[in-house]
Design a protein around this motif. Structure first.
Motif, PDB file in Angstrom:
ATOM      1  N   THR A  67       0.802  -1.228   0.000  1.00 32.47           N
ATOM      2  CA  THR A  67       0.000   0.000   0.000  1.00 32.47           C
ATOM      3  C   THR A  67       0.839   1.285   0.000  1.00 32.47           C
ATOM      4  OG1 THR A  67      -1.828  -1.126   1.071  1.00 32.47           O
ATOM      5  CG2 THR A  67      -1.857   1.248   1.160  1.00 32.47           C
ATOM      6  N   PRO A  68       1.898   1.371   0.851  1.00 33.29           N
ATOM      7  CA  PRO A  68       2.693   2.608   0.802  1.00 33.29           C
ATOM      8  C   PRO A  68       3.288   2.870  -0.586  1.00 33.29           C
ATOM      9  CG  PRO A  68       3.268   1.298   2.725  1.00 33.29           C
ATOM     10  CD  PRO A  68       2.361   0.458   1.901  1.00 33.29           C
ATOM     11  N   ILE A  69       3.733   1.806  -1.272  1.00 31.88           N
ATOM     12  CA  ILE A  69       4.290   1.976  -2.623  1.00 31.88           C
ATOM     13  C   ILE A  69       3.191   2.422  -3.578  1.00 31.88           C
ATOM     14  CG2 ILE A  69       5.557   0.846  -4.487  1.00 31.88           C
ATOM     15  CD1 ILE A  69       6.401  -1.285  -2.454  1.00 31.88           C
ATOM     16  N   LEU A  70       2.053   1.744  -3.499  1.00 32.11           N
ATOM     17  CA  LEU A  70       0.946   2.075  -4.404  1.00 32.11           C
ATOM     18  C   LEU A  70       0.471   3.504  -4.190  1.00 32.11           C
ATOM     19  CD1 LEU A  70      -1.084  -1.220  -4.257  1.00 32.11           C
ATOM     20  CD2 LEU A  70       0.000  -0.253  -6.266  1.00 32.11           C
ATOM     21  N   ARG A  71       0.517   3.931  -2.932  1.00 32.65           N
ATOM     22  CA  ARG A  71       0.101   5.287  -2.599  1.00 32.65           C
ATOM     23  C   ARG A  71       0.944   6.300  -3.353  1.00 32.65           C
ATOM     24  NH1 ARG A  71      -1.542   6.111   3.487  1.00 32.65           N
ATOM     25  NH2 ARG A  71      -3.123   7.673   3.128  1.00 32.65           N
ATOM     26  N   VAL A  72       2.251   6.055  -3.363  1.00 25.87           N
ATOM     27  CA  VAL A  72       3.165   6.943  -4.076  1.00 25.87           C
ATOM     28  C   VAL A  72       2.924   6.851  -5.575  1.00 25.87           C
ATOM     29  CG1 VAL A  72       5.587   7.420  -4.558  1.00 25.87           C
ATOM     30  CG2 VAL A  72       4.884   6.770  -2.260  1.00 25.87           C
ATOM     31  N   MET A  73       2.720   5.609  -6.065  1.00 24.30           N
ATOM     32  CA  MET A  73       2.543   5.431  -7.506  1.00 24.30           C
ATOM     33  C   MET A  73       1.234   6.044  -8.001  1.00 24.30           C
ATOM     34  SD  MET A  73       4.017   1.602  -8.126  1.00 24.30           S
ATOM     35  CE  MET A  73       4.206   1.591  -9.893  1.00 24.30           C
ATOM     36  N   ALA A  74       0.220   6.062  -7.121  1.00 27.23           N
ATOM     37  CA  ALA A  74      -1.081   6.602  -7.534  1.00 27.23           C
ATOM     38  C   ALA A  74      -1.040   8.116  -7.651  1.00 27.23           C
ATOM     39  CB  ALA A  74      -2.160   6.187  -6.544  1.00 27.23           C
ATOM     40  N   GLU A  75      -0.039   8.728  -6.997  1.00 28.68           N
ATOM     41  CA  GLU A  75       0.049  10.188  -6.982  1.00 28.68           C
ATOM     42  C   GLU A  75       0.160  10.781  -8.392  1.00 28.68           C
ATOM     43  OE1 GLU A  75      -0.988  12.817  -4.801  1.00 28.68           O
ATOM     44  OE2 GLU A  75      -0.135  11.275  -3.501  1.00 28.68           O
ATOM     45  N   ALA A 141     -11.875   7.393   2.382  1.00 20.50           N
ATOM     46  CA  ALA A 141     -10.588   6.802   2.028  1.00 20.50           C
ATOM     47  C   ALA A 141     -10.315   6.987   0.543  1.00 20.50           C
ATOM     48  CB  ALA A 141     -10.587   5.319   2.366  1.00 20.50           C
ATOM     49  N   ARG A 142      -9.046   6.884   0.192  1.00 16.37           N
ATOM     50  CA  ARG A 142      -8.659   7.053  -1.196  1.00 16.37           C
ATOM     51  C   ARG A 142      -8.481   5.693  -1.856  1.00 16.37           C
ATOM     52  NH1 ARG A 142      -3.280  10.035  -2.297  1.00 16.37           N
ATOM     53  NH2 ARG A 142      -2.831   8.777  -4.108  1.00 16.37           N
ATOM     54  N   VAL A 143      -8.837   5.614  -3.124  1.00 20.25           N
ATOM     55  CA  VAL A 143      -8.614   4.381  -3.877  1.00 20.25           C
ATOM     56  C   VAL A 143      -7.190   4.406  -4.411  1.00 20.25           C
ATOM     57  CG1 VAL A 143      -9.284   3.081  -5.925  1.00 20.25           C
ATOM     58  CG2 VAL A 143     -11.024   4.176  -4.517  1.00 20.25           C
ATOM     59  N   VAL A 144      -6.356   3.440  -4.018  1.00 16.99           N
ATOM     60  CA  VAL A 144      -4.974   3.462  -4.498  1.00 16.99           C
ATOM     61  C   VAL A 144      -4.654   2.335  -5.465  1.00 16.99           C
ATOM     62  CG1 VAL A 144      -3.821   4.746  -2.697  1.00 16.99           C
ATOM     63  CG2 VAL A 144      -4.225   2.316  -2.391  1.00 16.99           C
ATOM     64  N   ALA A 145      -5.483   1.342  -5.561  1.00 16.21           N
ATOM     65  CA  ALA A 145      -5.193   0.304  -6.545  1.00 16.21           C
ATOM     66  C   ALA A 145      -6.482  -0.276  -7.072  1.00 16.21           C
ATOM     67  CB  ALA A 145      -4.352  -0.802  -5.927  1.00 16.21           C
ATOM     68  N   ASP A 146      -6.452  -0.567  -8.356  1.00 17.75           N
ATOM     69  CA  ASP A 146      -7.612  -1.127  -9.013  1.00 17.75           C
ATOM     70  C   ASP A 146      -7.220  -2.539  -9.407  1.00 17.75           C
ATOM     71  OD1 ASP A 146      -9.699  -1.732 -10.721  1.00 17.75           O
ATOM     72  OD2 ASP A 146     -10.020   0.401 -11.072  1.00 17.75           O
TER      73      ASP A 146
ATOM     74  N   VAL B  25       6.370  -3.304 -12.863  1.00 13.10           N
ATOM     75  CA  VAL B  25       5.287  -3.202 -13.855  1.00 13.10           C
ATOM     76  C   VAL B  25       3.996  -3.819 -13.325  1.00 13.10           C
ATOM     77  CG1 VAL B  25       6.649  -2.982 -15.964  1.00 13.10           C
ATOM     78  CG2 VAL B  25       6.063  -5.250 -15.139  1.00 13.10           C
ATOM     79  N   LEU B  26       4.143  -4.852 -12.479  1.00 11.43           N
ATOM     80  CA  LEU B  26       2.947  -5.458 -11.877  1.00 11.43           C
ATOM     81  C   LEU B  26       2.213  -4.437 -11.008  1.00 11.43           C
ATOM     82  CD1 LEU B  26       1.240  -7.966 -11.290  1.00 11.43           C
ATOM     83  CD2 LEU B  26       2.860  -8.612  -9.535  1.00 11.43           C
ATOM     84  N   LEU B  27       2.971  -3.707 -10.178  1.00 14.82           N
ATOM     85  CA  LEU B  27       2.362  -2.685  -9.319  1.00 14.82           C
ATOM     86  C   LEU B  27       1.817  -1.531 -10.161  1.00 14.82           C
ATOM     87  CD1 LEU B  27       4.776  -2.515  -6.264  1.00 14.82           C
ATOM     88  CD2 LEU B  27       2.534  -3.548  -6.403  1.00 14.82           C
ATOM     89  N   PHE B  28       2.561  -1.206 -11.226  1.00 12.93           N
ATOM     90  CA  PHE B  28       2.105  -0.140 -12.127  1.00 12.93           C
ATOM     91  C   PHE B  28       0.734  -0.487 -12.702  1.00 12.93           C
ATOM     92  CE2 PHE B  28       1.838   1.669 -16.407  1.00 12.93           C
ATOM     93  CZ  PHE B  28       1.893   2.998 -16.076  1.00 12.93           C
ATOM     94  N   GLY B  29       0.566  -1.771 -13.032  1.00 12.87           N
ATOM     95  CA  GLY B  29      -0.716  -2.215 -13.580  1.00 12.87           C
ATOM     96  C   GLY B  29      -1.864  -2.063 -12.598  1.00 12.87           C
TER      97      GLY B  29
END
Lengths: 297, 172
Positions: A67-75, A141-146, B25-29
């Protein structure tokens, strides 16, 4: 040469006789690895079917970790989406458009409130002398990954058990019901959207309030099942949660019936998956959870 | 000459590069695009990555890493456990068994092969999920769209990976 290259560069320096022997050993090891891993995969499939709690725990542990990584990536995605939205609105109508959107959201919220009240009212009138609904608390809450692409319809949000989120709670946006919490980790939770193939929501249809089950099938439009013959649905009918089985608060807007034929009654949800950015998790005052929130505060 | 500690660390880091890039790339997806309709047809990035590295660096992307990526993909995407794992392992099996064929082939050929392999992978996923999930088969339309997108983005991902490979892996 191709043989040596095939099994990694290091063997190149070996004398020719050893290449083939090493090659054979490596080939056998690889083959054994493949077969045992395939076996392990099937074992995992069985475990996944048999011990769903264990698998859910594993899923949540992995989700919590990323989640912390995805949070940054979603930014950046959020920034780009913002930028694109801005570009779209750049014409003369930009400001007007933004205002209208705001007003629309507000009105939709009010509409939701009014409709909830209306259905609540009619139920209360039927009962006369009723007990009030338990107090509802909510967490935004925020959606960070689909998750899942075409295979599953779920999203990851940035609220977990530390915010009082628990399995089974309803997840809504201003437009209506988005889904429900299926797994709550410590700092993240998974939301099963109403369009997922595993989603079953008790709903009531139209003004008559005929009961049915809204079943997702991984397409963007779920279908109504077990709709009583007497309470036939017509295109345009509003679908709201019925509150049966204590699953959700009754009257949360879900969608609108778009087509009815002999086999299927198709519903267009008010909430669209792609636009989910911020959601609200509703908690209907289940005491255990409330106590936890109070302690956290 | 004995390698120093830093050289060891450096070479270790380079060796996990294929796995690391695949995870990225998996996380990017999984990152939401906030664009309506796009989530359903997310490309299968893990499949692209595992296919690519299995061809070009089978020593660094053997069945072990392939299996690990499959499990993580299953756990992260909410797919029934084992489905992505099975797909990735079978993809690797095909690539490893046809290694001579893939060896030093022009990009177009590997791409064309990916078009076939990815179709097999999507079809397999569709069948297995249909068997494992309680509610039967999911509509194939979205899956097919996801397949087309996967095949379309393959060159982009492959280009980035090959750049990483020539920059970071070949000199080690």
């Amino acid at each position: 040469m191709p043989d040596a290259e095939r099994y990694g560069g290091t063997i190149v320096k070996q004398p020719t006789g050893q290449i083939s022997r090493l090659g054979t050993v490596k080939y056998l090891v690889q083959r054994f690895a493949f077969l045992s891993l395939i076996g392990l995969t099937f074992a995992l499939m069985l475990i996944g079917k048999a011990d769903t709690i264990l698998v859910e725990r594993a899923r949540m542990a992995v989700s919590d970790a990323v989640t912390p990584i995805l949070r940054v990536m979603a930014e950046p995605a959020a920034v780009i989406s913002q930028f694109v939205t801005n570009l779209h609105e750049l014409a003369a109508i930009r400001e007007q458009n933004a205002d209208l959107r705001e007003a629309n959201t507000l009105l939709l919220e009010w509409q939701a409130v009014a409709q909830t009240l209306e259905s609540e009212n009619s139920q209360l009138r039927g009962l006369l002398g009723t007990v009030n609904d338990p107090e509802t608390r909510s967490v935004t809450a925020r959606v960070v990954a689909d998750y899942g692409g075409a295979f599953a319809q779920s999203v990851l949000i940035t609220a977990g058990s530390r915010n009082g989120v628990a399995k089974g709670q309803a997840v809504t946006t201003a437009e209506g019901l988005a889904g429900r919490i299926t797994q709550a980790g410590y700092r993240s939770s998974r939301v099963l959207l109403i369009t997922d193939i595993n989603s079953r929501i008790p709903v009531s249809v139209g003004e008559a309030g005929g009961r049915a089950i809204l079943s997702g099938d991984n397409s963007s439009r779920p279908k109504l099942n077990y709709l009583g013959a007497k309470s036939a649905a017509a295109p345009g009918d509003r679908v709201v949660t019925s509150g049966d089985a204590g699953a959700f608060l009754p009257g949360l807007p879900v969608g609108r019936v778009v087509s009815v034929d002999e086999k299927n009654v198709v519903v267009e949800p008010f909430v669209s998956r792609g636009r989910l950015q911020y959601v609200e998790v509703l908690d209907f005052g289940l005491t255990g959870i409330l106590a936890e929130i109070d302690r956290a505060d | 000459m004995q390698p120093t500690v830093w050289q060891k660390v450096d070479s270790r880091a380079r060796r996990i590069l294929p796995f690391g890039l695949t995870m990225i790339v998996l996380l990017f997806g999984l990152t939401p695009t906030y664009i309506p309709g796009l989530a359903q047809i997310t490309p299968m990035y893990a499949l692209i990555a595992v296919y690519f590295w299995s061809i070009y660096r089978p020593d660094l992307m053997g069945y072990g890493p392939g299996f690990a990526i499959g499990i993580l993909e299953d756990l992260l995407t909410g797919a029934p456990l084992g489905v992505c794992t099975l797909t990735l392992l079978l993809t690797q099996w095909i690539v490893f068994n046809r290694q001579k064929f893939f060896h030093a082939k022009p990009f177009g050929v590997t791409w064309l092969m990916f078009v076939l392999v990815a179709f097999g992978a999507v079809f397999l996923k569709w069948i297995v999920i249909g068997l494992v999930a309680e509610n039967g088969l999911t509509p194939f339309g979205d899956l097919f769209a996801a397949y087309l997108i996967t095949v379309t983005v393959y060159p982009v991902i492959a280009w980035m990976f090959s750049k990483a490979q020539t920059r970071l892996l070949d000199e080690s």
